[in-house]
Design an enzyme around this catalytic site. Structure first.
Site, PDB file in Angstrom:
ATOM      1  N   SER A 148       0.888  -1.208   0.037  1.00  0.00           N
ATOM      2  CA  SER A 148      -0.094   0.050  -0.121  1.00  0.00           C
ATOM      3  C   SER A 148       0.806   1.269   0.188  1.00  0.00           C
ATOM      4  O   SER A 148       2.070   1.092   0.584  1.00  0.00           O
ATOM      5  CB  SER A 148      -0.725   0.061   1.392  1.00  0.00           C
ATOM      6  OG  SER A 148      -1.517   1.172   1.595  1.00  0.00           O
ATOM      7  N   TYR A 161      -1.786  -1.149  10.495  1.00  0.00           N
ATOM      8  CA  TYR A 161      -1.802  -1.295   9.178  1.00  0.00           C
ATOM      9  C   TYR A 161      -0.469  -0.746   8.429  1.00  0.00           C
ATOM     10  O   TYR A 161       0.266  -1.691   7.675  1.00  0.00           O
ATOM     11  CB  TYR A 161      -2.899  -0.581   8.507  1.00  0.00           C
ATOM     12  CG  TYR A 161      -3.204  -0.850   6.954  1.00  0.00           C
ATOM     13  CD1 TYR A 161      -3.652  -2.115   6.756  1.00  0.00           C
ATOM     14  CD2 TYR A 161      -3.081   0.102   6.146  1.00  0.00           C
ATOM     15  CE1 TYR A 161      -4.202  -2.069   5.021  1.00  0.00           C
ATOM     16  CE2 TYR A 161      -3.327  -0.033   4.941  1.00  0.00           C
ATOM     17  CZ  TYR A 161      -3.962  -1.255   4.252  1.00  0.00           C
ATOM     18  OH  TYR A 161      -4.009  -1.337   2.827  1.00  0.00           O
TER      19      TYR A 161
HETATM   20  N1  LIG Z   1      -8.721  -0.410  -1.159  1.00  0.00           N
HETATM   21  C1  LIG Z   1      -7.720   0.266  -1.133  1.00  0.00           C
HETATM   22  O1  LIG Z   1      -7.552   1.675  -1.075  1.00  0.00           O
HETATM   23  C2  LIG Z   1      -6.471  -0.290  -0.830  1.00  0.00           C
HETATM   24  C3  LIG Z   1      -5.068   0.261  -0.876  1.00  0.00           C
HETATM   25  C4  LIG Z   1      -4.081  -0.176  -0.842  1.00  0.00           C
HETATM   26  C5  LIG Z   1      -3.686  -1.358  -0.590  1.00  0.00           C
HETATM   27  N2  LIG Z   1      -4.816  -2.162  -0.378  1.00  0.00           N
HETATM   28  C6  LIG Z   1      -4.751  -3.840   0.013  1.00  0.00           C
HETATM   29  O2  LIG Z   1      -5.307  -4.482  -1.220  1.00  0.00           O
HETATM   30  C7  LIG Z   1      -5.758  -5.679  -0.563  1.00  0.00           C
HETATM   31  C8  LIG Z   1      -7.311  -5.969  -1.089  1.00  0.00           C
HETATM   32  O3  LIG Z   1      -8.085  -4.798  -0.435  1.00  0.00           O
HETATM   33  P1  LIG Z   1      -9.683  -4.542  -1.113  1.00  0.00           P
HETATM   34  O4  LIG Z   1      -9.504  -3.129  -0.883  1.00  0.00           O
HETATM   35  O5  LIG Z   1      -9.933  -5.402  -2.142  1.00  0.00           O
HETATM   36  O6  LIG Z   1     -10.332  -5.107   0.608  1.00  0.00           O
HETATM   37  P2  LIG Z   1     -11.555  -6.287   0.716  1.00  0.00           P
HETATM   38  O7  LIG Z   1     -11.815  -6.167   1.833  1.00  0.00           O
HETATM   39  O8  LIG Z   1     -12.452  -6.259  -0.477  1.00  0.00           O
HETATM   40  O9  LIG Z   1     -10.466  -7.522   0.110  1.00  0.00           O
HETATM   41  C9  LIG Z   1      -9.560  -8.279   1.079  1.00  0.00           C
HETATM   42  C10 LIG Z   1     -10.140  -9.563   0.896  1.00  0.00           C
HETATM   43  O10 LIG Z   1      -9.155 -10.302   1.729  1.00  0.00           O
HETATM   44  C11 LIG Z   1      -9.934 -11.394   2.541  1.00  0.00           C
HETATM   45  N3  LIG Z   1      -9.431 -11.875   3.736  1.00  0.00           N
HETATM   46  C12 LIG Z   1      -9.532 -10.922   4.710  1.00  0.00           C
HETATM   47  N4  LIG Z   1      -8.751 -12.031   5.842  1.00  0.00           N
HETATM   48  C13 LIG Z   1      -8.660 -13.021   5.304  1.00  0.00           C
HETATM   49  C14 LIG Z   1      -7.795 -14.062   5.790  1.00  0.00           C
HETATM   50  N5  LIG Z   1      -7.727 -14.214   7.244  1.00  0.00           N
HETATM   51  N6  LIG Z   1      -7.583 -15.261   5.085  1.00  0.00           N
HETATM   52  C15 LIG Z   1      -7.919 -15.115   3.938  1.00  0.00           C
HETATM   53  N7  LIG Z   1      -8.583 -14.211   3.112  1.00  0.00           N
HETATM   54  C16 LIG Z   1      -8.894 -13.107   3.988  1.00  0.00           C
HETATM   55  C17 LIG Z   1     -11.407 -10.841   2.671  1.00  0.00           C
HETATM   56  O11 LIG Z   1     -12.230 -11.870   2.749  1.00  0.00           O
HETATM   57  C18 LIG Z   1     -11.237 -10.038   1.194  1.00  0.00           C
HETATM   58  O12 LIG Z   1     -11.748 -10.799   0.187  1.00  0.00           O
HETATM   59  C19 LIG Z   1      -5.606  -5.535   0.956  1.00  0.00           C
HETATM   60  O13 LIG Z   1      -4.136  -6.073   1.222  1.00  0.00           O
HETATM   61  C20 LIG Z   1      -5.373  -4.228   1.242  1.00  0.00           C
HETATM   62  O14 LIG Z   1      -4.779  -3.886   2.235  1.00  0.00           O
HETATM   63  C21 LIG Z   1      -6.109  -1.676  -0.580  1.00  0.00           C
END
Ligand SMILES: NC(=O)c1ccc[n+]([C@@H]2O[C@H](COP(=O)([O-])OP(=O)(O)OC[C@H]3O[C@@H](n4cnc5c(N)ncnc54)[C@H](O)[C@@H]3O)[C@@H](O)[C@H]2O)c1
Length: 256
Positions: A148, A161
């Site tokens: 991130s 985080y």
């Molecule tokens: N959305 C953003 O703005 C953003 C920005 C930078 C990084 N990220 C990173 O991108 C990734 C996806 O985020 P997102 O926004 O799509 O969120 P999201 O919540 O839609 O997706 C996260 C996924 O991880 C799964 N998950 C959670 N705990 C888990 C576990 N213990 N075992 C297996 N799977 C698990 C959830 O079920 C979900 O499908 C994350 O790593 C997040 O930190 C997101």
């Protein structure tokens, strides 16, 4: 140019947490580039995983959905076994599963800290280790860790985080160095805030939106689809000499 290819035809890609958000976009993106996909989700979210797998099949690629909780090493090893049973190989791992608990640093409880670290850092590491065992056997692999912008900048109410995502970036460098001899590339991606269920409430907050457009050079809200190009590049032979790198997909946020 001879040998330059972004084509993933015939490759098998595991995308963790791909029932929704960025993970689902990546699953569809790599399938459009030719890969067969392993969709993983938490036991309580199998419907979402099945939906993503169906979408991948509509792209004409094979897909299986497998339950995975990255916090449980048994669950990780079982997932890898199922992948090998179904496809006989794994070429690409995208460590996308991740969580956030937003709290003032002074209010964070031990269980909050552990919860975030268990998924974002410990879970990512042991998933990677288990998949890498298979990649080492065949002498090749591409591992992509979703970090991130919060892995390289500090951010209010995100102590656990930011620490976990910074950890992912340096872990990426170490694994890249250790596994280069096995033909495995390990890289990371650092997205800006993208509109998903994780951030929906943030984008409903006018103060947050104002700060977003103040900090980010490119004046539009990022979408999960914005990550796909970076994933395909890092998963393909076009990036064979790239390892230990974090590719920021952040609209310029961390450049100024
Ligand atoms: N959305 C953003 O703005 C953003 C920005 C930078 C990084 N990220 C990173 O991108 C990734 C996806 O985020 P997102 O926004 O799509 O969120 P999201 O919540 O839609 O997706 C996260 C996924 O991880 C799964 N998950 C959670 N705990 C888990 C576990 N213990 N075992 C297996 N799977 C698990 C959830 O079920 C979900 O499908 C994350 O790593 C997040 O930190 C997101």
């Amino acid at each position: 140019m001879a040998g330059l290819s972004f084509d993933l035809t015939g490759k098998v890609a595991i995308i963790t947490g791909s029932g929704s958000g960025i993970g689902r976009a990546i699953a569809l993106g790599v399938s459009q580039a030719g890969a067969n996909v392993v969709v993983t989700e938490l036991p309580g979210k199998t419907d979402a995983a099945i939906e993503t797998a169906d979408l991948v099949r509509k792209e004409g690629k094979e897909a299986i959905s497998v339950e995975l909780d990255v916090r449980e090493i048994n669950s990780v090893n079982l997932m890898v076994e199922k992948v090998i049973e179904s496809f006989g190989r794994v070429d690409i791992l995208v460590n996308n599963a991740g969580i956030i608990i937003r709290k003032k640093a002074i209010e964070i409880l031990e269980k909050d800290w552990d919860c975030v670290m268990d998924v974002n850092l410990k879970g990512l590491f042991f998933t990677t280790q288990s998949v890498a065992r298979e990649m080492i056997k065949k002498g090749s692999g591409k591992i992509i860790n979703i970090s991130s912008i919060n892995g390289v900048i500090g951010s209010d109410e995100r102590a656990s985080y930011t620490a976990s995502k910074a950890g992912v970036i340096n872990l990426t460098r170490t694994l890249a160095a250790e596994w280069a001899e096995y033909g495995i590339n390990v890289n990371a991606i650092g997205p800006t805030y993208l509109l998903t269920s994780l951030t929906k409430s943030l984008f409903e907050d006018d103060d947050f939106k104002e700060k977003y457009f103040e900090r980010q050079s490119i004046q539009r809200i990022g979408r999960p689809e914005d990550i796909i190009g970076a994933v395909i590049y890092l998963a393909s032979s076009a990036s064979d000499l790239v390892t230990g790198h974090t590719l920021m997909v952040d609209g310029g946020w961390t450049s100024v």
